[in-house]
Design an enzyme around this catalytic site. Sequence first.
Site, PDB file in Angstrom:
ATOM      1  N   CYS A 118      42.011  29.887  28.566  1.00 27.43           N
ATOM      2  CA  CYS A 118      43.060  28.869  28.492  1.00 27.43           C
ATOM      3  C   CYS A 118      42.550  27.484  28.114  1.00 27.43           C
ATOM      4  O   CYS A 118      42.998  26.900  27.114  1.00 27.43           O
ATOM      5  CB  CYS A 118      43.786  28.832  29.817  1.00 27.43           C
ATOM      6  SG  CYS A 118      42.706  28.881  31.254  1.00 27.43           S
TER       7      CYS A 118
HETATM    8  N1  LIG Z   1      44.166  33.301  34.792  1.00 29.59           N
HETATM    9  C1  LIG Z   1      43.997  32.709  33.611  1.00 29.59           C
HETATM   10  O1  LIG Z   1      44.718  31.737  33.260  1.00 29.59           O
HETATM   11  C2  LIG Z   1      42.974  33.190  32.659  1.00 29.59           C
HETATM   12  C3  LIG Z   1      41.990  34.109  32.992  1.00 29.59           C
HETATM   13  N2  LIG Z   1      41.096  34.547  32.055  1.00 29.59           N
HETATM   14  C4  LIG Z   1      40.089  35.538  32.335  1.00 29.59           C
HETATM   15  O2  LIG Z   1      40.716  36.836  32.373  1.00 29.59           O
HETATM   16  C5  LIG Z   1      40.051  37.673  33.326  1.00 29.59           C
HETATM   17  C6  LIG Z   1      41.084  38.176  34.338  1.00 29.59           C
HETATM   18  O3  LIG Z   1      41.664  37.046  34.957  1.00 29.59           O
HETATM   19  P1  LIG Z   1      42.888  37.135  35.985  1.00 29.59           P
HETATM   20  O4  LIG Z   1      43.837  38.176  35.537  1.00 29.59           O
HETATM   21  O5  LIG Z   1      43.357  35.757  36.127  1.00 29.59           O
HETATM   22  O6  LIG Z   1      42.120  37.601  37.298  1.00 29.59           O
HETATM   23  P2  LIG Z   1      42.711  38.230  38.634  1.00 29.59           P
HETATM   24  O7  LIG Z   1      41.803  37.808  39.724  1.00 29.59           O
HETATM   25  O8  LIG Z   1      44.161  37.914  38.762  1.00 29.59           O
HETATM   26  O9  LIG Z   1      42.556  39.814  38.398  1.00 29.59           O
HETATM   27  C7  LIG Z   1      41.299  40.419  38.342  1.00 29.59           C
HETATM   28  C8  LIG Z   1      41.480  41.894  38.061  1.00 29.59           C
HETATM   29  O10 LIG Z   1      40.196  42.494  37.965  1.00 29.59           O
HETATM   30  C9  LIG Z   1      40.207  43.707  38.711  1.00 29.59           C
HETATM   31  N3  LIG Z   1      38.849  44.013  39.177  1.00 29.59           N
HETATM   32  C10 LIG Z   1      38.034  43.227  39.896  1.00 29.59           C
HETATM   33  N4  LIG Z   1      36.863  43.865  40.116  1.00 29.59           N
HETATM   34  C11 LIG Z   1      36.955  45.077  39.513  1.00 29.59           C
HETATM   35  C12 LIG Z   1      36.101  46.202  39.382  1.00 29.59           C
HETATM   36  N5  LIG Z   1      34.873  46.206  39.931  1.00 29.59           N
HETATM   37  N6  LIG Z   1      36.534  47.279  38.685  1.00 29.59           N
HETATM   38  C13 LIG Z   1      37.776  47.287  38.145  1.00 29.59           C
HETATM   39  N7  LIG Z   1      38.645  46.277  38.253  1.00 29.59           N
HETATM   40  C14 LIG Z   1      38.243  45.180  38.924  1.00 29.59           C
HETATM   41  C15 LIG Z   1      41.140  43.433  39.854  1.00 29.59           C
HETATM   42  O11 LIG Z   1      41.568  44.694  40.334  1.00 29.59           O
HETATM   43  P3  LIG Z   1      41.983  44.996  41.874  1.00 29.59           P
HETATM   44  O12 LIG Z   1      43.097  44.027  42.210  1.00 29.59           O
HETATM   45  O13 LIG Z   1      42.440  46.393  41.794  1.00 29.59           O
HETATM   46  O14 LIG Z   1      40.784  44.803  42.718  1.00 29.59           O
HETATM   47  C16 LIG Z   1      42.234  42.654  39.139  1.00 29.59           C
HETATM   48  O15 LIG Z   1      43.141  43.519  38.505  1.00 29.59           O
HETATM   49  C17 LIG Z   1      38.958  36.807  33.968  1.00 29.59           C
HETATM   50  O16 LIG Z   1      37.749  37.059  33.317  1.00 29.59           O
HETATM   51  C18 LIG Z   1      39.421  35.381  33.701  1.00 29.59           C
HETATM   52  O17 LIG Z   1      38.359  34.457  33.638  1.00 29.59           O
HETATM   53  C19 LIG Z   1      41.166  34.113  30.774  1.00 29.59           C
HETATM   54  C20 LIG Z   1      42.096  33.222  30.400  1.00 29.59           C
HETATM   55  C21 LIG Z   1      43.044  32.641  31.309  1.00 29.59           C
HETATM   56  C1  LIG Z   2      42.382  26.664  37.385  1.00 35.19           C
HETATM   57  C2  LIG Z   2      41.120  27.463  37.246  1.00 35.19           C
HETATM   58  O1  LIG Z   2      40.461  27.803  38.207  1.00 35.19           O
HETATM   59  N1  LIG Z   2      40.756  27.774  36.012  1.00 35.19           N
HETATM   60  C3  LIG Z   2      39.577  28.533  35.711  1.00 35.19           C
HETATM   61  C4  LIG Z   2      39.615  28.902  34.267  1.00 35.19           C
HETATM   62  C5  LIG Z   2      40.163  30.248  34.104  1.00 35.19           C
HETATM   63  C6  LIG Z   2      39.898  30.805  32.769  1.00 35.19           C
HETATM   64  O2  LIG Z   2      40.722  30.898  31.952  1.00 35.19           O
HETATM   65  O3  LIG Z   2      38.664  31.121  32.546  1.00 35.19           O
HETATM   66  P1  LIG Z   2      38.164  31.777  31.222  1.00 35.19           P
HETATM   67  O4  LIG Z   2      38.811  31.070  30.102  1.00 35.19           O
HETATM   68  O5  LIG Z   2      36.708  31.580  31.214  1.00 35.19           O
HETATM   69  O6  LIG Z   2      38.496  33.193  31.257  1.00 35.19           O
HETATM   70  C7  LIG Z   2      38.293  27.780  35.940  1.00 35.19           C
HETATM   71  O7  LIG Z   2      38.255  26.569  35.898  1.00 35.19           O
HETATM   72  O8  LIG Z   2      37.261  28.480  36.061  1.00 35.19           O
END
Ligand SMILES: NC(=O)C1=CN([C@@H]2O[C@H](COP(=O)(O)OP(=O)(O)OC[C@H]3O[C@@H](n4cnc5c(N)ncnc54)[C@H](OP(=O)(O)O)[C@@H]3O)[C@@H](O)[C@H]2O)C=CC1
Ligand SMILES: CC(=O)N[C@@H](CCC(=O)OP(=O)(O)O)C(=O)O
Length: 353
Positions: free
Chosen positions: A155
């Site tokens: 993001c």
């Molecule tokens: N939130 C955001 O705005 C953004 C996030 N990202 C990136 O996207 C990725 C996912 O983020 P987000 O959806 O927010 O994270 P969440 O914490 O909401 O979800 C993480 C997911 O990973 C799963 N998980 C964790 N450990 C394992 C494992 N060992 N094996 C299989 N599944 C696992 C969890 O499953 P369970 O619940 O079953 O344990 C859960 O479904 C991250 O790398 C994050 O940095 C990128 C851009 C934006």
């Molecule tokens: C509010 C908040 O905690 N934000 C996260 C960014 C999440 C994210 O998007 O991380 P990636 O783009 O690397 O997947 C942080 O600052 O680490």
Amino acid sequence: MGDAKRVSVGIVGASGYGGVQLVRLLQDHPNVEIVYLGGDSSAGKPFYTLYPHLSHCIDLMIEPIDIDKIASQCQVVFLSLPNGLACKMAPQLLEKGCKVLDLSADYRFFNLETYKKWYGSEREDKAIASTAVYGLPELYRDRISQAQLIGCPGCYVTASLLALSPLLKQGLIATDSAIIDAKSGTSGGGRQAKTNLLHAEADNAISAYGVAGHHRHTPEIEQICSDLAGHDVKVQFTPHLIPMARGILATVYATLRDPGLVREDLITIYTAFYRNAPWVKVLPGGTYPQTKWACGTNLCYLGVEVDQRTNRVIVMSVIDNLIKGQAGQGVQCLNLMMGWDEMLGLPKLSFYP
Ligand SMILES: NC(=O)C1=CN([C@@H]2O[C@H](COP(=O)(O)OP(=O)(O)OC[C@H]3O[C@@H](n4cnc5c(N)ncnc54)[C@H](OP(=O)(O)O)[C@@H]3O)[C@@H](O)[C@H]2O)C=CC1
Ligand SMILES: CC(=O)N[C@@H](CCC(=O)OP(=O)(O)O)C(=O)O
């Protein structure tokens, strides 16, 4: 394998915020069928028990991770997992013929030494990682369309790069003068419990973190800025957590090399740069975007201004962190990889207000 006319897709990390956004977007995608949902602590539960509001449209179980099973069912796999897990799964999935789109940081770095420095782990998949394409379609569309493995940017980085790219590509700003002041809603931290994301901590409060080059997104932004500029670029990136659920605003400041440039010149340059980018909207002069405009959509809105007193360009960039900043970006890349319209299955109207 499901409906033969549709591409079969799996989502690993389905229980998280990225996972649920992927489910929402892909359920409405005309060329895709979701056939597999995977997770860790949520494995064994029906998906609808975690997200009851989607019980009317998806009845899959979340399954434990079994690479052979995923590969036998899915042509395409989205990995939406904490950093450091995709690099263990993607090589096996690719070997078995799947296309892979990773939403974590594992495949975003051109240099794995930089990854190791910021994410702490040595990589055993160096050859595979070198085939990954950086999944920002506005910059790397052609490469994405040929790729089997995509490392989608997140993001903060997406909002920042879309604001900065025209300036860097055309050499319009003084070296290392870019300052990125970025604000994120709390869903940016994911669904897992973290103290700083508790309502009592985040509500009625705003704070900076990762200041002075200490956030892991600084090297990622600098990597792409350097690629665009053709030389090493440093940026000043300061993220802030703000009390709203979703949305990012990145306000970027930089010193113009040519003091004669005015706002309308910059808007013309931005409009030309993004003329073939359907998900980027450059706003008319004097119009500055707010996060709600992008909320629920895959759009990035850019407001462009020049302060002639200080000779600085100021670019305001808004996206939905969970759509253009995460799941939507992945679907946009999938569309390109499959040779489909880049806009297919992606929302373009916000649920404003
Ligand atoms: N939130 C955001 O705005 C953004 C996030 N990202 C990136 O996207 C990725 C996912 O983020 P987000 O959806 O927010 O994270 P969440 O914490 O909401 O979800 C993480 C997911 O990973 C799963 N998980 C964790 N450990 C394992 C494992 N060992 N094996 C299989 N599944 C696992 C969890 O499953 P369970 O619940 O079953 O344990 C859960 O479904 C991250 O790398 C994050 O940095 C990128 C851009 C934006
Ligand atoms: C509010 C908040 O905690 N934000 C996260 C960014 C999440 C994210 O998007 O991380 P990636 O783009 O690397 O997947 C942080 O600052 O680490």
